[in-house]
Structure formats: structure tokens, C-alpha cells
Design an enzyme around this catalytic site. Structure first.
Site, mmCIF file in Angstrom:
data_model
loop_
_atom_site.group_PDB
_atom_site.id
_atom_site.type_symbol
_atom_site.label_atom_id
_atom_site.label_comp_id
_atom_site.label_asym_id
_atom_site.label_seq_id
_atom_site.Cartn_x
_atom_site.Cartn_y
_atom_site.Cartn_z
ATOM 1 N N ASP A 21 81.827 -57.005 12.270
ATOM 2 C CA ASP A 21 81.126 -58.310 13.180
ATOM 3 C C ASP A 21 80.323 -59.016 12.504
ATOM 4 O O ASP A 21 79.400 -58.349 11.617
ATOM 5 C CB ASP A 21 80.501 -57.305 14.349
ATOM 6 C CG ASP A 21 79.867 -58.290 15.224
ATOM 7 O OD1 ASP A 21 79.398 -57.636 16.425
ATOM 8 O OD2 ASP A 21 79.513 -59.592 14.862
ATOM 9 N N ASP A 121 83.718 -64.020 15.962
ATOM 10 C CA ASP A 121 83.295 -63.202 14.589
ATOM 11 C C ASP A 121 83.543 -61.774 14.545
ATOM 12 O O ASP A 121 82.824 -60.935 14.024
ATOM 13 C CB ASP A 121 81.473 -63.544 14.694
ATOM 14 C CG ASP A 121 80.974 -62.478 15.599
ATOM 15 O OD1 ASP A 121 81.545 -62.451 16.634
ATOM 16 O OD2 ASP A 121 79.700 -62.480 15.350
ATOM 17 N N GLU A 122 84.470 -61.322 15.271
ATOM 18 C CA GLU A 122 84.684 -59.991 15.388
ATOM 19 C C GLU A 122 86.269 -59.424 15.292
ATOM 20 O O GLU A 122 86.955 -60.150 15.955
ATOM 21 C CB GLU A 122 84.256 -59.404 16.840
ATOM 22 C CG GLU A 122 83.733 -58.027 16.977
ATOM 23 C CD GLU A 122 82.882 -58.064 18.334
ATOM 24 O OE1 GLU A 122 82.299 -58.931 18.905
ATOM 25 O OE2 GLU A 122 83.172 -56.865 19.093
HETATM 26 P P1 TTP Z 1 77.786 -61.679 18.673
HETATM 27 O O1 TTP Z 1 78.375 -61.125 17.429
HETATM 28 O O2 TTP Z 1 77.285 -61.033 19.854
HETATM 29 O O3 TTP Z 1 76.097 -61.997 18.148
HETATM 30 P P2 TTP Z 1 75.741 -62.621 16.696
HETATM 31 O O4 TTP Z 1 76.813 -62.629 15.488
HETATM 32 O O5 TTP Z 1 74.802 -63.900 16.781
HETATM 33 O O6 TTP Z 1 74.630 -61.373 16.156
HETATM 34 P P3 TTP Z 1 74.820 -60.252 15.564
HETATM 35 O O7 TTP Z 1 76.326 -59.791 15.679
HETATM 36 O O8 TTP Z 1 74.135 -60.045 14.172
HETATM 37 O O9 TTP Z 1 74.117 -59.275 16.619
HETATM 38 O O10 TTP Z 1 78.327 -63.051 19.033
HETATM 39 C C1 TTP Z 1 79.049 -63.855 18.095
HETATM 40 C C2 TTP Z 1 78.498 -65.325 18.649
HETATM 41 O O11 TTP Z 1 79.141 -65.643 19.733
HETATM 42 C C3 TTP Z 1 77.201 -65.686 18.204
HETATM 43 O O12 TTP Z 1 76.843 -66.272 17.067
HETATM 44 C C4 TTP Z 1 77.019 -66.849 19.181
HETATM 45 C C5 TTP Z 1 78.031 -66.610 20.356
HETATM 46 N N1 TTP Z 1 77.234 -66.250 21.510
HETATM 47 C C6 TTP Z 1 76.686 -66.843 22.538
HETATM 48 O O13 TTP Z 1 77.285 -68.087 22.412
HETATM 49 N N2 TTP Z 1 76.163 -66.441 23.630
HETATM 50 C C7 TTP Z 1 75.907 -65.125 23.831
HETATM 51 O O14 TTP Z 1 75.209 -64.703 24.683
HETATM 52 C C8 TTP Z 1 76.169 -64.199 22.683
HETATM 53 C C9 TTP Z 1 75.644 -62.885 22.657
HETATM 54 C C10 TTP Z 1 76.908 -64.840 21.576
HETATM 55 MG MG MG Z 2 78.067 -61.078 15.319
#
Ligand code: TTP
Ligand code: MG
Length: 380
Positions: A21, A121-122
């Protein structure tokens, strides 16, 4: 004397699964494009366009998170929290993030025996063969992947490694940013038991509250809880799922997936009928099955459809679009009931087969954003 027969039991090969991730992805993409941002709080926003500050935070870098700025909060609130800081607010540039994501996914895919992208992103990587089942080798591979993503894309990520997807996902979430968490099969129980039940996919706010009334707070509490009682409270499918998840059992393979557009189930009735009670009994079961798939894929739906094959073999369908995306089983069942009630006032024919369908999907984390966005609109 005849030779002694020896039976060898071949157990199913243990798996090694990784979840990668990317950290604070949208904001990290902005830092990649403009490294000067690295020292500042960076907030990526979905602007609704109503006014300058209406909309919600999509994500923020870890500097901004220290001030309480997280995904989903209204932009005006993020601005308030960062009012004394030299913070940067930027609009979502999805096209750019998709491009970066594509390049990272290419790296990840090249290291996997089996690959499954689950979000921008995962991704899950099954590396069982590549590592010959060794968690030590998987750790080295994870370090190599991190280095490669850093060298080629200037990005950090967090990686979880476990014997299945469920454990790998929780392991990746536990240590961020730039984390690497390895949970070997013999460590699964100790790893999971102190964690809150909300760490499990499918345990949202409502389920958490229901579990609390049963005295279940942690995954360990859930593991100790009588599985028959869980089935009584949550139904056979969900009750069994919660029990298995609590002891870290998850057999779902890592698999390449295309975008799903709809999930549906259809079944033949025991008798041709117009009797709503008989029809809903059947469709409720079908809804349970469809709902299970939704939970597995972390999807929420906005449209519900029903279909009926009549005794003259004609096929009729009806659908309804909801105001907000949901993954609530009761909303699903109620909408199906509504659609069939209306449908059978319009026809004299009996039905032979009935089906249910959900479509118009939203990933659950995006759903949160949409709802907060909606609250954002109301406030501005
Ligand atoms: P995540 O992987 O949940 O969050 P992140 O990458 O920003 O942070 P981390 O993994 O370090 O905790 O989500 C990936 C992307 O999806 C995030 O960069 C932006 C988008 N997203 C939204 O648009 N709304 C949301 O509520 C979430 C959680 C993510
Ligand atoms: Mg992330």
C-alpha cells in the site's frame, strides 16, 4: 512379509501473501512532482465547486496528519487546523496519480507469482512459489520491492506479509508510513488477538456496536466467542466469516481482477408463484450471497435491480438507484422487496425464476469521501 505401506498426507502448500500500500498516495505524488513540498503540510482536496472552500480532503501527507487532517474531513476544517502553518492545498489530479500508479503496479506485478490490484495504490502479491514458502525470503523480496519503488518512482510504501490476504492487509495497515510487517503462520493468533474488531474487513460502525453488546471488543474476544451464537446473531454466512477471520483463516486466492460492473444471483422457485412471501424468502437468500461478495471486494452499490422469469418465459426487470452508495444488507433487501411489491401489482403472471442484482459500484474508501463531500455541501 509384504512391505509396510506408508501413507503420506500431502497438506495444501502454505501461502506467502504480500499487501503493498503506497503511503499517503495522492499527496506523495504531489511531493514527487514538487520535492519542495516535502517539508510542508500537504492537503489534496476534492473541491465541490460550490464555494472556494467547499469539499472534502482526499488525503494529506504525514506532516498535515499531525495536525489532525485526515481523509474525509471538510476542507474548511483542514484549513482551520492548519491556519498557523505554511500548508499547501491542492486539487486532486487523478490523471497524474493513475499514471504513477500504473508504473508502480508494473514493478509489483514483475515480482509476483499471482497479482491482484485492489485500488489505485494497493495490490496483493502471492509470492509462495518465488519464496519457496519462506517468510525470510519474502522479507528480503519486500525490501527489494521497496528499494525499487524508491529508486524508480521516488515513493515509499508499507508492506504486510502473511499466510493469506486477510493477515497481509492488517499487517500492512499496522505500521505506516514506510512499514514492513511480517506475520508468520505461527504468529497469527498473537498478532490478531489484541486488535480492535474494526480492523477486519466487513466490520463497520454498526457491526462494531452490535459486537460490543455481545461483549466483543477485540479480535481475540471474537475468536473466543461461540461460533453458533455468532451465526444466530449475524446469519450463517457472516457469522462463519467473522469466526474464520478472527482466527486468521482466509482461503480466498490472490487473483487478477477486471473491474466488476455488477454482481447478481438468480434462482428457480420451488413452485411458480405470485406469492411475495415465497419470492422474498428466496430473494433474501440471494441477497445474502451477493452481499458476501460485496464485503469481500469492499464495494458499495448505488443501484439495486430485480429480475423475474415468468411462466411464459418472458424476462422482466426493474431497478432503483439510491441517493447514496451503501453496502447495507438491510437496505438491499428492503429495496428488492419494494421493487417486487410494485412489480407484482403490474402483472397477472406467476414467476418461475427470480434474481437480484447490485451495480454502480463505489470502493468503500471512496464512499466515505463522497458522504463527507455531501456533508461538506450542506455546510457551505
Ligand atoms: P489510502 O491508501 O487509504 O490512504 P493514503 O495512501 O492516502 O494513506 P496511507 O496509505 O499512508 O494511510 O488511500 C489511497 C488514496 O485514495 C489516497 O491517497 C486518496 C484516496 N482516498 C480518498 O480519496 N478518500 C478517502 O477517504 C481515502 C481513505 C482515500
Ligand atoms: Mg495508501
Amino acid at each position: 512379509m509384504p512391505p509396510k505401506r506408508v501413507t503420506i498426507l500431502l497438506s495444501k502448500q502454505a501461502r506467502v501473501v504480500m499487501l503493498v500500500d503506497l503511503d499517503y498516495f495522492f499527496a506523495q505524488c504531489e511531493e514527487k512532482r514538487n520535492p519542495l513540498l516535502k517539508e510542508k503540510p500537504v492537503v489534496v482536496c476534492v473541491y465541490s465547486g460550490r464555494s472556494e472552500e467547499s469539499g472534502a480532503v482526499s488525503t494529506a501527507n504525514y506532516i498535515a496528519r499531525k495536525y489532525g487532517v485526515t481523509s474525509g474531513i471538510p476542507i474548511f476544517l483542514a484549513k482551520k487546523k492548519l491556519k498557523n502553518e505554511d500548508a499547501v492545498f491542492l486539487p486532486v489530479d487523478r490523471k497524474f496519480y493513475e499514471e504513477v500508479s500504473g508504473m508502480v503496479m508494473k514493478i509489483l506485478r514483475s515480482h509476483a507469482d499471482l497479482f491482484e490490484k485492489v485500488g489505485i495504490d494497493e495490490a496483493y502479491l502471492d509470492v509462495s512459489q518465488k519464496t519457496k514458502g519462506s517468510f525470510e525470503e519474502a522479507k528480503e523480496l519486500a525490501q527489494k520491492i521497496k528499494e525499487e519503488i524508491q529508486a524508480q518512482q521516488k515513493l515509499t510504501c508499507s508492506i504486510g506479509i502473511g499466510p493469506n490476504k486477510l493477515v497481509a492487509k492488517i499487517a500492512a495497515d499496522i505500521q505506516k508510513p514506510d512499514g514492513l510487517t511480517i506475520v508468520k503462520p505461527e504468529q497469527v493468533e498473537d498478532f490478531l488477538s489484541p486488535l480492535q474488531v474494526t480492523r477486519l474487513i466487513g466490520v463497520g460502525r454498526k457491526t462494531k456496536m452490535k459486537m460490543q453488546t455481545l461483549g466483543i471488543e477485540t479480535i481475540g474476544d471474537l475468536a473466543k466467542y461461540d461460533v453458533q451464537r455468532l451465526i444466530e446473531v449475524f446469519g450463517k454466512k457472516l457469522g462463519t466469516y467473522f469466526h474464520n477471520a478472527s482466527i486468521g483463516v482466509d482461503e480466498i486466492p490472490v487473483q487478477e481482477r477486471g473491474e466488476v460492473e455488477s454482481i447478481s444471483r438468480i434462482s428457480t422457485l420451488k413452485e411458480d408463484t405470485q406469492d411475495l412471501k415465497i419470492i422474498l424468502e428466496k430473494t433474501n437468500q440471494l441477497c445474502d450471497e451477493v452481499h458476501e461478495k460485496l464485503v469481500q471486494r469492499e464495494l458499495s452499490f448505488k443501484s439495486v435491480g430485480v429480475v423475474a422469469v415468468m411462466i411464459d418465459m418472458s424476462v422482466r426487470s426493474r431497478s432503483k438507484t439510491l441517493e447514496n452508495p451503501t453496502n447495507d444488507l438491510e437496505v438491499f433487501k428492503k429495496t428488492v422487496q419494494e421493487l417486487f411489491e410494485r412489480f407484482f401489482t403490474e402483472t397477472e403472471l406467476e414467476a418461475r425464476r427470480v434474481g437480484v442484482k447490485v451495480s454502480n459500484f463505489v470502493k468503500q474508501k471512496e464512499k466515505q469521501k463522497e458522504i463527507i463531500d455531501f456533508i461538506g455541501f450542506a455546510k457551505n
